[in-house]
Design an enzyme around this catalytic site. Sequence first.
Site, mmCIF file in Angstrom:
data_model
loop_
_atom_site.group_PDB
_atom_site.id
_atom_site.type_symbol
_atom_site.label_atom_id
_atom_site.label_comp_id
_atom_site.label_asym_id
_atom_site.label_seq_id
_atom_site.Cartn_x
_atom_site.Cartn_y
_atom_site.Cartn_z
ATOM 1 N N CYS A 162 0.839 -1.198 0.000
ATOM 2 C CA CYS A 162 0.000 0.000 0.000
ATOM 3 C C CYS A 162 0.877 1.252 0.000
ATOM 4 C CB CYS A 162 -0.998 -0.041 1.152
ATOM 5 S SG CYS A 162 -2.329 1.189 0.973
ATOM 6 N N HIS A 181 -3.924 -4.648 -0.180
ATOM 7 C CA HIS A 181 -3.505 -5.210 1.111
ATOM 8 C C HIS A 181 -3.585 -6.733 1.041
ATOM 9 C CE1 HIS A 181 -3.181 -1.633 3.699
ATOM 10 N NE2 HIS A 181 -4.070 -1.116 2.872
ATOM 11 N N GLU A 199 -2.639 -8.836 3.158
ATOM 12 C CA GLU A 199 -3.003 -9.381 4.471
ATOM 13 C C GLU A 199 -4.501 -9.304 4.721
ATOM 14 O OE1 GLU A 199 -2.573 -4.983 5.349
ATOM 15 O OE2 GLU A 199 -1.697 -6.430 3.950
#
Length: 197
Positions: free
Chosen positions: A78, A178, A180
């Site tokens: 990001c 992202h 994650e």
Amino acid sequence: MQKIIVIDTGCANLSSVKFAFDRLGFRTEISQEINEIHSADKLILPGVGTAIAAMQNLEQRQLIDIIKNATQPMLGICLGMQLMTAYSAEGNVSTLNLMTGNTQLIPDTGLPLPHMGWNKVHYTENHPLFAEIEQASHFYFVHSYAVLPNENTIATSQYGVDFSAAIAHNNFYGVQFHPERSGKNGAQLLRNFVENI
């Protein structure tokens, strides 16, 4: 077992990035210690917030030269990806200049900012970062600034205009989304970064 260091940029999402690697069984630590960063097999440069605040954090922690001179594979996430370019319009700040390109406000096409939520990603065929991920898979984004496609772009997404979803140059890689927070596709990308890059 590879040693993965999440560079402690002073941003908010460090532990969620660490936990994503932990869930995959990789040994991961958050650190700003120079020796730890030097001895890592892989480096992660996460970021949340503004480019100018992140660059100030890196400067205060004396991490800018360490990052620029890193020889291991490094993954920017990001804002971390945006910092890898030369310049950000978010605060009109020079960034790490690890590759050409700059970060600018997503052009106004009438869509609300930030660009938030799931979006399709189209990647360069056979790129090892996207191994075993279907073309046009969905990843999770939250951003108002973006890097428009350039010679370092290895994946794109679209929000009114095309923008870089992933970039790469030498040992530096960056993703605007992202991983994650992107379910199995994000987990696969993190695994690919550790095992294929």
